[in-house]
Design an enzyme around this catalytic site. Structure first.
Site, short mmCIF file in Angstrom:
data_model
loop_
_atom_site.label_atom_id
_atom_site.label_comp_id
_atom_site.label_asym_id
_atom_site.label_seq_id
_atom_site.Cartn_x
_atom_site.Cartn_y
_atom_site.Cartn_z
CG HIS A 93 50.03 47.07 39.77
ND1 HIS A 93 50.85 46.46 40.77
CD2 HIS A 93 49.07 46.13 40.06
CE1 HIS A 93 50.40 45.29 41.10
NE2 HIS A 93 49.27 45.17 40.69
CD GLU A 94 46.29 46.16 37.10
OE1 GLU A 94 46.56 45.05 36.76
OE2 GLU A 94 46.08 46.22 38.42
CG HIS A 97 49.61 41.67 37.04
ND1 HIS A 97 50.32 41.03 37.95
CD2 HIS A 97 48.94 42.75 37.95
CE1 HIS A 97 49.99 41.26 39.30
NE2 HIS A 97 48.98 42.12 39.29
#
Length: 226
Positions: A93-94, A97
């Site tokens: 998920h990070e 980004h």
């Protein structure tokens, strides 16, 4: 009776999403010996695979996040060094980004700018809230109410706006970036549904934060109407 029901609904709205998110993350934080690497190693692998060797992977004690200014994916120790489904999913998920930033995803840049502005507005709003009651008692003038209105708007309105802008950015990082990566062969098929639940649980924390900010703003507006 109606008041009790409203209080119960507020408690559910504010605390149930966070509680559920924590429960989901803990449930899938069991170490998996069948995983070839830790969350930190997985993040490093994905960054290199997508041409982002310049992005660092670092440990943090302030919550998992991607810092677009320092170009760094930051993971808590349990996820950086852990081999759990939660660690791998949060790392993906990070990295999602980081991919947004690498590809010039506009809403991420808007959020970064808005966060800086909102932090300044919240500080100013807090100062006004401390000053307004004194002015209101000393002068009993409408200016005191106006200052309180501005304080509430700056503090809680800015926070609500940040959370509302943050949610679509988080959903994009989870479902358009991280989930397709995880489903491309990195996770066994039986782990894909739990991984999606982990990403959904994380998104729910932003929903709760946004609702809390809006409830606070509504409370201030209700006070000023009296």
């Amino acid at each position: 009776m109606i008041f009790i029901v409203l209080i119960a609904l507020v408690v559910l709205v504010l605390f149930l999403p966070s509680w559920w998110a924590g429960a989901v993350l803990r449930r899938h934080s069991v170490e998996r010996q069948d995983y070839p690497g830790t969350g930190g190693e997985f993040a490093r692998h994905l960054l290199d695979r997508y041409g982002m060797g310049h992005v660092k992977v670092e440990v943090t004690d302030r919550g998992d996040h991607y810092d677009p200014r320092d170009k760094a994916v930051r993971l808590s120790p349990a996820y950086l060094d852990g081999r759990s489904l939660t660690a791998v999913t949060v790392a993906a998920h990070e990295v999602g980004h980081a991919i947004q930033d690498h590809k010039g995803y506009g809403p991420l840049a808007w959020r970064s700018r808005l966060v800086g502005m909102a932090q300044g507005a919240e500080k100013l709003g807090a100062g006004l809230m401390m000053f307004a009651p004194v002015l209101l008692l000393a002068t009993r003038a409408p200016a005191g109410g106006l200052i309180m209105f501005l304080a509430g708007m700056m503090s809680f309105g800015a926070a609500a706006l940040v959370h509302l802008v943050t949610l679509p950015v988080e959903l994009d990082a989870s479902y358009r970036r991280a989930m397709p990566i995880l489903a491309s062969g990195y996770l066994p098929k039986q782990d894909l549904a739990p991984a999606r639940r982990i990403l959904t649980a994380c998104a729910f924390t932003y929903v709760a934060a946004s609702l809390a900010s809006m409830l606070n703003l509504w409370r201030w507006l209700a006070i000023l109407r009296r």
